[in-house]
Design a protein around this motif. Structure first.
Motif, mmCIF file in Angstrom:
data_model
loop_
_atom_site.group_PDB
_atom_site.id
_atom_site.type_symbol
_atom_site.label_atom_id
_atom_site.label_comp_id
_atom_site.label_asym_id
_atom_site.label_seq_id
_atom_site.Cartn_x
_atom_site.Cartn_y
_atom_site.Cartn_z
ATOM 1 N N ARG A 217 52.684 60.487 39.879
ATOM 2 C CA ARG A 217 52.380 61.032 40.943
ATOM 3 C C ARG A 217 52.676 59.808 42.384
ATOM 4 O O ARG A 217 53.216 60.030 43.099
ATOM 5 N N VAL A 218 52.218 58.665 41.974
ATOM 6 C CA VAL A 218 52.406 57.453 42.792
ATOM 7 C C VAL A 218 53.635 57.066 42.921
ATOM 8 O O VAL A 218 54.290 56.796 43.999
ATOM 9 N N ALA A 219 54.499 56.844 41.804
ATOM 10 C CA ALA A 219 55.978 56.668 41.910
ATOM 11 C C ALA A 219 56.741 57.695 42.710
ATOM 12 O O ALA A 219 57.526 57.273 43.440
ATOM 13 N N ARG A 220 56.365 59.071 42.440
ATOM 14 C CA ARG A 220 57.016 60.032 43.199
ATOM 15 C C ARG A 220 56.922 59.889 44.689
ATOM 16 O O ARG A 220 57.832 59.731 45.716
ATOM 17 N N LEU A 221 55.700 59.468 45.008
ATOM 18 C CA LEU A 221 55.436 59.286 46.488
ATOM 19 C C LEU A 221 56.250 58.042 47.048
ATOM 20 O O LEU A 221 56.687 58.064 48.251
ATOM 21 N N ALA A 222 56.390 57.194 46.322
ATOM 22 C CA ALA A 222 56.957 55.853 46.741
ATOM 23 C C ALA A 222 58.474 56.109 46.541
ATOM 24 O O ALA A 222 59.303 55.813 47.695
ATOM 25 N N ALA A 223 58.992 56.740 45.735
ATOM 26 C CA ALA A 223 60.375 57.145 45.863
ATOM 27 C C ALA A 223 60.690 57.868 47.098
ATOM 28 O O ALA A 223 61.738 57.664 47.546
ATOM 29 N N ARG A 224 60.007 58.882 47.364
ATOM 30 C CA ARG A 224 60.235 59.808 48.552
ATOM 31 C C ARG A 224 60.364 58.561 49.884
ATOM 32 O O ARG A 224 60.937 58.896 50.759
ATOM 33 N N ALA A 225 59.285 57.723 49.893
ATOM 34 C CA ALA A 225 59.118 57.233 51.178
ATOM 35 C C ALA A 225 60.268 56.199 51.070
ATOM 36 O O ALA A 225 60.796 55.886 52.224
#
Length: 189
Positions: free
Chosen positions: A169-177
């Motif tokens: 979940r956290v990695a997905r947010l970071a990848a999108r950012a």
């Protein structure tokens, strides 16, 4: 699982001709403990190398598990889970979230000839995926370096709510950012 046990989640976001990978180190108690980023071209055969480089960049001996949020990022650039597990030197757990009859029909629509055969070989070499219920939600788990039952327990341990493990979940947010930042940089020159 001890609250301080760490896992590295790796997720991807793709726009245009590049794919951004983000790695997030997250403890079982949901404390975020580090980030790393890499990118690769979309449509090539570079995703496994990008993920391996991201793991090397972090150089975190304290990470016990590696979570992957996709098996075919960057437009069907199948990850080599065995190679990633070898590079990371820890169990790798790929978690996907959609029911599927498989990717072969989509591959046959998108590719032909040698490109199709290469991708079919990569897809067929993946370990089988197993359905798992986590907090009432269905997820699909593939694992290397850990048996299926233990992998399912690790997924549950890192999923405090919903069906997405916290490192993913956290990695997905970071990848999108990271992807949005990269795109904004192109627009601003």
């Amino acid at each position: 699982m001890k609250p301080g046990a760490r896992a590295l989640g790796i997720a991807e976001s793709a726009h245009g001709d590049r794919s951004t990978f983000a790695g997030a180190v997250v403890r079982a108690d949901r404390v975020v403990d580090g980030f790393a980023f890499r990118s690769c071209p979309v449509g090539g055969r570079h995703a496994t190398d990008a993920v391996g480089a991201l793991v090397d960049d972090l150089a975190r001996e304290d990470v016990r598990y590696l979570f992957l949020g996709a098996i075919a990022p960057a437009w069907y650039d199948f990850l080599d889970l065995e190679a990633i597990t070898s590079t990371a030197d820890r169990p790798t757990i790929a978690v996907t979230f959609e029911e599927s009859e498989g990717l072969e029909p989509s591959l046959r629509e998108a590719f032909s000839g040698a490109e199709l055969e290469e991708r079919l070989d990569a897809y067929r070499s993946l370990p089988p995926r197993h359905e798992r219920r986590v907090n009432g939600e269905r997820v699909y788990v593939r694992s290397v370096g850990i048996d299926d039952e233990e992998a399912g327990g690790v997924v549950e341990a890192y999923t405090p709510t919903g069906g997405r493990p916290e490192p993913l979940r956290v990695a997905r947010l970071a990848a999108r950012a990271g992807d949005a930042y990269r795109l904004r940089g192109k627009e601003n020159g």
